[in-house]
Scaffold this motif. Structure first.
Motif, PDB file in Angstrom:
ATOM      1  N   ARG A 151      -3.506   4.479   8.331  1.00 44.16           N
ATOM      2  CA  ARG A 151      -3.819   4.081   6.961  1.00 44.16           C
ATOM      3  C   ARG A 151      -4.561   5.184   6.223  1.00 44.16           C
ATOM      4  NH1 ARG A 151      -5.206  -0.852   9.351  1.00 44.16           N
ATOM      5  NH2 ARG A 151      -7.422  -0.477   9.053  1.00 44.16           N
ATOM      6  N   THR A 152      -5.477   5.854   6.921  1.00 44.18           N
ATOM      7  CA  THR A 152      -6.241   6.929   6.288  1.00 44.18           C
ATOM      8  C   THR A 152      -5.337   8.099   5.920  1.00 44.18           C
ATOM      9  OG1 THR A 152      -8.174   6.305   7.598  1.00 44.18           O
ATOM     10  CG2 THR A 152      -8.196   8.489   6.577  1.00 44.18           C
ATOM     11  N   MET A 153      -4.459   8.487   6.847  1.00 48.21           N
ATOM     12  CA  MET A 153      -3.593   9.648   6.615  1.00 48.21           C
ATOM     13  C   MET A 153      -2.557   9.382   5.529  1.00 48.21           C
ATOM     14  SD  MET A 153      -4.589  12.084   8.627  1.00 48.21           S
ATOM     15  CE  MET A 153      -3.189  13.207   8.744  1.00 48.21           C
ATOM     16  N   THR A 154      -2.171   8.117   5.357  1.00 43.91           N
ATOM     17  CA  THR A 154      -1.152   7.786   4.356  1.00 43.91           C
ATOM     18  C   THR A 154      -1.757   7.287   3.051  1.00 43.91           C
ATOM     19  OG1 THR A 154      -0.907   5.583   5.353  1.00 43.91           O
ATOM     20  CG2 THR A 154       0.634   7.300   6.062  1.00 43.91           C
ATOM     21  N   GLY A 155      -3.104   7.296   2.963  1.00 49.42           N
ATOM     22  CA  GLY A 155      -3.754   6.953   1.710  1.00 49.42           C
ATOM     23  C   GLY A 155      -3.722   5.486   1.370  1.00 49.42           C
ATOM     24  N   GLN A 156      -3.682   4.622   2.370  1.00 52.67           N
ATOM     25  CA  GLN A 156      -3.665   3.182   2.126  1.00 52.67           C
ATOM     26  C   GLN A 156      -5.070   2.626   2.334  1.00 52.67           C
ATOM     27  OE1 GLN A 156      -0.936   1.678   1.004  1.00 52.67           O
ATOM     28  NE2 GLN A 156       0.245   3.575   1.158  1.00 52.67           N
ATOM     29  N   ALA A 157      -5.617   1.983   1.304  1.00 57.05           N
ATOM     30  CA  ALA A 157      -6.981   1.478   1.401  1.00 57.05           C
ATOM     31  C   ALA A 157      -7.072   0.229   2.260  1.00 57.05           C
ATOM     32  CB  ALA A 157      -7.522   1.182   0.002  1.00 57.05           C
ATOM     33  N   TYR A 158      -6.018  -0.607   2.224  1.00 59.24           N
ATOM     34  CA  TYR A 158      -6.046  -1.869   2.943  1.00 59.24           C
ATOM     35  C   TYR A 158      -4.771  -2.025   3.753  1.00 59.24           C
ATOM     36  CZ  TYR A 158      -9.900  -3.190  -0.134  1.00 59.24           C
ATOM     37  OH  TYR A 158     -11.085  -3.232  -0.800  1.00 59.24           O
ATOM     38  N   PRO A 159      -4.833  -2.817   4.805  1.00 58.18           N
ATOM     39  CA  PRO A 159      -3.585  -3.155   5.508  1.00 58.18           C
ATOM     40  C   PRO A 159      -2.630  -3.873   4.569  1.00 58.18           C
ATOM     41  CG  PRO A 159      -5.506  -3.845   6.767  1.00 58.18           C
ATOM     42  CD  PRO A 159      -6.004  -3.478   5.402  1.00 58.18           C
ATOM     43  N   LYS A 160      -1.350  -3.718   4.807  1.00 59.54           N
ATOM     44  CA  LYS A 160      -0.370  -4.456   4.018  1.00 59.54           C
ATOM     45  C   LYS A 160       0.907  -4.612   4.820  1.00 59.54           C
ATOM     46  CE  LYS A 160       1.729  -0.528   1.594  1.00 59.54           C
ATOM     47  NZ  LYS A 160       2.093   0.029   0.273  1.00 59.54           N
ATOM     48  N   ALA A 218      -5.029 -13.139  -1.677  1.00 61.69           N
ATOM     49  CA  ALA A 218      -5.907 -12.575  -2.704  1.00 61.69           C
ATOM     50  C   ALA A 218      -7.320 -12.351  -2.193  1.00 61.69           C
ATOM     51  CB  ALA A 218      -5.924 -13.492  -3.923  1.00 61.69           C
ATOM     52  N   HIS A 219      -7.691 -13.019  -1.103  1.00 60.24           N
ATOM     53  CA  HIS A 219      -9.027 -12.867  -0.539  1.00 60.24           C
ATOM     54  C   HIS A 219      -9.022 -11.941   0.680  1.00 60.24           C
ATOM     55  CE1 HIS A 219     -10.182 -16.106  -3.227  1.00 60.24           C
ATOM     56  NE2 HIS A 219      -9.176 -16.818  -2.752  1.00 60.24           N
ATOM     57  N   ASN A 220      -7.927 -11.205   0.875  1.00 61.07           N
ATOM     58  CA  ASN A 220      -7.753 -10.256   1.979  1.00 61.07           C
ATOM     59  C   ASN A 220      -7.723 -10.961   3.334  1.00 61.07           C
ATOM     60  OD1 ASN A 220      -7.163  -7.549   2.499  1.00 61.07           O
ATOM     61  ND2 ASN A 220      -9.231  -7.142   3.257  1.00 61.07           N
ATOM     62  N   ALA A 221      -7.377 -12.224   3.337  1.00 62.94           N
ATOM     63  CA  ALA A 221      -7.178 -12.954   4.587  1.00 62.94           C
ATOM     64  C   ALA A 221      -5.710 -12.867   4.987  1.00 62.94           C
ATOM     65  CB  ALA A 221      -7.593 -14.405   4.427  1.00 62.94           C
ATOM     66  N   ILE A 222      -5.460 -12.778   6.302  1.00 62.57           N
ATOM     67  CA  ILE A 222      -4.101 -12.598   6.803  1.00 62.57           C
ATOM     68  C   ILE A 222      -3.497 -13.946   7.168  1.00 62.57           C
ATOM     69  CG2 ILE A 222      -2.756 -11.641   8.721  1.00 62.57           C
ATOM     70  CD1 ILE A 222      -4.751  -9.306   8.751  1.00 62.57           C
ATOM     71  N   TRP A 223      -2.251 -14.138   6.768  1.00 57.02           N
ATOM     72  CA  TRP A 223      -1.493 -15.311   7.173  1.00 57.02           C
ATOM     73  C   TRP A 223      -0.090 -14.863   7.551  1.00 57.02           C
ATOM     74  CZ3 TRP A 223       2.873 -16.575   4.258  1.00 57.02           C
ATOM     75  CH2 TRP A 223       2.965 -15.987   3.002  1.00 57.02           C
ATOM     76  N   PHE A 224       0.663 -15.730   8.225  1.00 56.04           N
ATOM     77  CA  PHE A 224       2.005 -15.336   8.651  1.00 56.04           C
ATOM     78  C   PHE A 224       2.949 -16.523   8.569  1.00 56.04           C
ATOM     79  CE2 PHE A 224       0.098 -16.891  12.541  1.00 56.04           C
ATOM     80  CZ  PHE A 224       1.132 -17.567  13.181  1.00 56.04           C
TER      81      PHE A 224
END
Length: 784
Positions: free
Chosen positions: A241-250, A331-337
């Motif tokens: 994520r750091t190397m690809t410039g992504q601030a959050y998981p997605k 929207a609250h950065n909680a993960i669901w599947f």
């Protein structure tokens, strides 16, 4: 009501219910592309059905027995043509040609002496079907012959749907993996609820394939040379994520994945799904224990056992790329599947960037939706480093249609020599900016001199037949009867409730001949659907693959074209060509490259669009850029185009409009005439919306240099009154500008508004409503 396949039978074509499949359990689906080829095996008693999507497409069928002899008789067919279409397709370098050549080679077969049966023909209507049943085991080779269509013709090659019905039903424990992409070095099956380990060499390709659909697979990769030194260096989500410039998981995949030493281990070459988990752990014993399922098989322990021979210590939970696992972040950065998006045969293709030890699993989770509640195997294939694969992202026109790979336009051989900065746009690769120029220089070239841009992904649809005008009059707000041959009209098309399907331009090539050029596949699907329902004598054929185009925009554009365009005496000359008109001509004289030239564009400048066959595209690019060099012609990418179109107040699908937005709210109410007498789809709803507007599109002048983002809320005090649709820092105006959809009560000129950043309350950008288009609002330049 749901049919046997689980598809909703009425009112929602193509939408999927829980655990439903688009096909019957014994059926496989393939796409025979226009100009392409497909190979597959049939056992005795198995059948193949061919379905024409658009009509007018012939198909060549050749069949070979296991000993290489002609076996068309096994399908009840007699050879009547030489398989020129198949031979032409196999002589190319496309990926489907590579797969067919590899498939024939694996079986020790050749088409050198084969003959073919010709099915369908130029007069076959859309929806035509033919079915054949094999009386013995055969290898079937199919081709869809295609010739180079002149740009003013309306006979594009089209795709053919191929349905294969097998003797053996797809059921637990019985699976059939699809054809390999090339000759594999390794071809490994990961059984249900298990894991394997394997080694790959630098440069080799790794295919992780979901055989039956909706089955997840955790993937691990470790540097072999580090393991030999006693170091564990594997895929690391935080570093990636750091190397690809992504601030959050997605959800989704990054272009490359790195280890903790910031060494790239794999890069993604193909992804047919687009929905994966790249930031959670593989399933662990603790997950099942906490759910009350003690001793349940899990990926982490399965991977521990598979990797033990390499001296890799056990982990209680492995950080992995979980292919096909459908996670989302709310929207609250909680993960669901939920259930995976993958369908039978979907895959991810990786390229190893180092010597690797790999682990992969078939996830054993059967207690929730992670694998769609049923467990199936995963196939792993490893291909040699010299195999030929182009980068692509899978794209589906509908949720359960076959995936299409990202394509290259006909101009790609020229644009790729000028830049490495490409983005996927509408299932094509397009440049974002050009090396040695950059977006700002490209912008000013368009405003002051001239710029050329590849816009081939625009969707093209041929609409012909004695009822073509009647049909278009019924489905478009514009009065099509007023459109003369050689004229172009800009129009939205709308759903019954008034929301927009798409916007685009309609070209009238003749009395009964039209060409629609839109921005999205939604318009093609919608037009096909309405034509099928109309009962009119109108024929639709997609032509996106047969017609590619560039935009030549800027004050010098006419001078550049004047040097190279030849038009016949009966055609409108370039000098005579008016705004929203087109003409037919050639680049380079009487025997030159056939092109169609229109006075249209997306920049607010004097400009043209030049349409040609993809095979002619490199030569057309060369001629235009050579003539343009003395005029300062510059290639232009998507980044500069965005600045240009926002300044000119030009709308973009997914930003200024979608199916919840009517043309008035999108700022193009001028394209919905109030006095069109004939009825058309959405007319009543649009009349009500015109009379009782709720929202409208406005221009905003934004204080300061910070640029708002699409979707940022717009406020008056604490009340949210709208949303930003697009924004940019205008080079011409030397200030930040934005387009916003706001409540009608907040739309008056000079109205003071605030744009929310962060949470919308803690940070605000001052703005006021201003006139738009921001640049040349009287359109004097584009009309020049």
């Amino acid at each position: 009501m749901a049919g046997p396949s689980g598809i909703i039978a009425a009112g929602a074509p193509g939408f999927i219910t829980t655990r439903s499949q688009a096909l019957a359990a014994d059926t496989e689906r393939y796409v025979l592309q226009g100009g392409g080829t497909v190979v597959l095996a049939l056992a005795a008693g198995e059948s193949v059905e061919l379905q024409l999507k658009d009509g007018g497409q012939s198909v060549e069928l050749a069949a070979l027995a296991t000993d290489g002899r002609d076996a068309l008789a096994a399908l009840g067919l007699t050879a009547n043509v030489q398989p020129f279409g198949i031979e032409q397709a196999l002589s190319g370098q496309s990926e489907d040609a590579q797969r067919v050549r590899a498939g024939l080679a694996r079986r020790g077969l050749t088409i050198a002496n084969a003959r073919a049966a010709l099915i369908f023909g130029d007069d076959a209507p859309a929806g035509s079907r033919e079915q054949f049943t094999a009386t013995q085991a055969i290898t079937l080779i199919m081709g869809a012959p295609a010739r180079q269509m002149l740009v003013w013709e309306q006979t594009p090659a089209s795709d053919v749907t191929v349905l294969v019905r097998r003797n053996q039903l797809r059921q637990p424990g019985v699976f059939r993996a699809p054809e390999p992409l090339a000759q594999p070095r390794l071809d490994l099956t990961i059984d249900i609820a298990s894991a394997i380990s394997f080694e790959v060499h630098e440069g080799e390709y790794i295919q992780i394939l979901d055989v039956a659909g909706r089955q997840c697979s955790d993937f691990l990769g470790f540097r072999r040379r580090a393991l030999d030194r006693g170091l564990l260096r594997g895929l690391d989500a935080t570093t990636t994520r750091t190397m690809t410039g992504q601030a959050y998981p997605k959800p989704g995949l990054y272009a490359k994945f790195f280890d903790e030493d910031r060494t790239a281990l794999v890069e993604v070459v193909h992804d047919t799904v687009g929905r994966h988990d790249t930031f959670n752990l593989a399933c662990t014993p603790r997950y099942y224990e906490d759910m009350g399922y003690f001793g349940h098989a899990n990926c982490s322990e399965n991977l521990n056992a598979a990797l033990e021979p390499y001296g890799i210590a056990s982990h209680r939970g492995w950080p992995a790329i979980n292919f096909f696992f459908n996670t989302n972040v709310d929207a609250h950065n909680a993960i669901w599947f939920d259930e995976p998006w993958s369908r039978p045969g979907d895959y991810v293709l990786l390229r190893a960037l180092d010597e690797l030890v790999c682990g992969a699993s078939a996830c054993p989770c059967d207690i929730d939706a992670a694998n769609g509640w049923l467990l199936t195997p995963i196939q792993v294939r490893v291909y040699a480093a010299d195999a030929f694969f182009k980068r692509s992202i899978g794209y589906r026109m509908t949720p359960d249609s076959p995936p299409q790979s990202t394509r290259e336009t006909g101009f790609h051989p020229r644009t790729c020599a000028l830049t490495r900065s490409f983005a996927e746009y509408r299932n094509f690769w397009l440049p974002t900016s050009y090396a040695g120029h950059g977006a700002m220089a490209e912008y000013w070239a368009c405003r002051e001199k001239a710029a050329i841009m590849d816009i081939s992904p625009l969707r093209k649809m041929e609409i012909i037949g004695p009822d073509a005008e009647v049909f278009l009059q019924k489905v478009m707000p514009r009065d099509i009867r007023k459109l003369a041959p050689g004229q172009v009209v800009y129009t939205p098309i709308c759903y019954e409730h008034g929301g927009m399907v798409d916007d685009g331009t309609l070209f009238r090539l003749g009395q009964d001949n039209f060409r629609w050029i839109g921005g999205d596949d939604a318009s093609l699907l919608w037009l096909r659907e309405k034509a099928a329902q109309s009962g009119l004598h109108v024929y639709l054929r997609a032509a996106t693959e047969q017609i590619h185009n560039v935009a030549l925009q800027g004050p010098a554009s006419r001078d550049i074209l004047r040097e190279i365009i030849w038009t016949a005496p009966g055609q409108t000359s370039l000098a005579e060509l008016g705004w929203f008109r087109f003409t037919i001509g050639r680049i380079g004289g009487y025997d030159g490259i056939p092109v169609m030239i229109s006075r249209t564009g997306y920049t607010g400048e004097l400009g043209f669009e030049i349409f040609c066959h993809p095979d002619h595209a490199p030569a057309a690019w060369d001629a235009i850029t050579t003539a343009g060099a003395p005029h300062g012609l510059t290639p232009l990418g998507l980044d500069a185009l965005d600045m240009l179109r926002i300044e000119c107040g030009l709308i973009f699908g997914g930003y200024e409009f979608d199916s919840t937005t009517d043309p008035f709210e999108a700022g193009i109410g001028f394209a919905v005439p109030a006095r069109k007498e004939d009825d058309y789809i959405g007319k009543d709803a649009l009349a009500k919306r015109r009379a009782h507007p709720v929202r409208t599109l406005v221009g905003l002048a934004v204080a300061g240099n910070e640029t708002p983002a699409h979707g940022d809320p717009v406020f008056i005090g604490r009340a949210e009154v709208g949303r930003i649709t697009s924004a940019t820092r205008s080079p011409f105006l030397k200030q930040t500008i934005a387009l916003a959809r706001v409540d009608i009560t907040a739309s008056a000129l000079e109205t003071a508004l605030e744009i929310g950043r962060l949470d919308g309350q803690q940070k605000r950008l001052a703005a006021k409503v201003c006139r738009f288009p921001f640049y040349d609002p009287e359109k004097t330049r584009v009309r020049g």
